[in-house]
Design an enzyme around this catalytic site. Structure first.
Site, PDB file in Angstrom:
ATOM      1  N   ILE A  40       0.871  -1.183   0.000  1.00 19.13           N
ATOM      2  CA  ILE A  40       0.000   0.000   0.000  1.00 19.13           C
ATOM      3  C   ILE A  40       0.906   1.229   0.000  1.00 19.13           C
ATOM      4  O   ILE A  40       1.421   1.632   1.036  1.00 19.13           O
ATOM      5  CB  ILE A  40      -0.949   0.013   1.220  1.00 19.13           C
ATOM      6  CG1 ILE A  40      -1.855  -1.220   1.198  1.00 19.13           C
ATOM      7  CG2 ILE A  40      -1.794   1.290   1.218  1.00 19.13           C
ATOM      8  CD1 ILE A  40      -2.813  -1.321   2.370  1.00 19.13           C
ATOM      9  N   HIS A  41       1.123   1.804  -1.185  1.00 19.93           N
ATOM     10  CA  HIS A  41       1.960   2.992  -1.308  1.00 19.93           C
ATOM     11  C   HIS A  41       1.096   4.169  -1.727  1.00 19.93           C
ATOM     12  O   HIS A  41      -0.122   4.036  -1.858  1.00 19.93           O
ATOM     13  CB  HIS A  41       3.140   2.736  -2.262  1.00 19.93           C
ATOM     14  CG  HIS A  41       2.731   2.283  -3.626  1.00 19.93           C
ATOM     15  ND1 HIS A  41       2.633   3.142  -4.690  1.00 19.93           N
ATOM     16  CD2 HIS A  41       2.376   1.056  -4.094  1.00 19.93           C
ATOM     17  CE1 HIS A  41       2.232   2.458  -5.764  1.00 19.93           C
ATOM     18  NE2 HIS A  41       2.076   1.189  -5.419  1.00 19.93           N
ATOM     19  N   ALA A  42       1.683   5.324  -1.940  1.00 20.24           N
ATOM     20  CA  ALA A  42       0.959   6.589  -2.099  1.00 20.24           C
ATOM     21  C   ALA A  42      -0.163   6.574  -3.138  1.00 20.24           C
ATOM     22  O   ALA A  42      -1.298   6.947  -2.828  1.00 20.24           O
ATOM     23  CB  ALA A  42       1.938   7.718  -2.397  1.00 20.24           C
TER      24      ALA A  42
END
Length: 85
Positions: free
Chosen positions: A14-16
């Protein structure tokens, strides 16, 4: 309350970018939507809370929804996770 478990497949976890999209999706619903990893929970409508989970590829998260539209919320979140994470 409804919930489902999901194992992240995105190499970055879960990244930006997907976190921002996840927040937009969660905000479409009245229900409280929570994502939990290793006993730590985050409000799915708050990007910094999601990023704070530091969820990586291969890790399991539990997505839960509680409220008036929890059925629709959990279905939408499940579809989002499968398509994007």
């Amino acid at each position: 309350m409804k919930e489902f478990k999901y194992t992240l497949t995105d190499p970055e976890g879960i990244h930006a970018r997907p976190a921002g999209e996840l927040v937009k999706k969660a905000k479409e619903f009245e229900s409280a939507i929570t994502i939990t990893k290793d006993g730590k929970s985050a409000d799915a409508k708050r990007i910094f809370a999601l990023m704070g989970l530091a969820a990586k590829q291969g890790q399991e998260v539990v997505v839960s929804a509680e409220g008036a539209d929890e059925d629709a919320a959990i279905e939408a979140m499940s579809e989002f996770m499968k398509a994007n994470l």
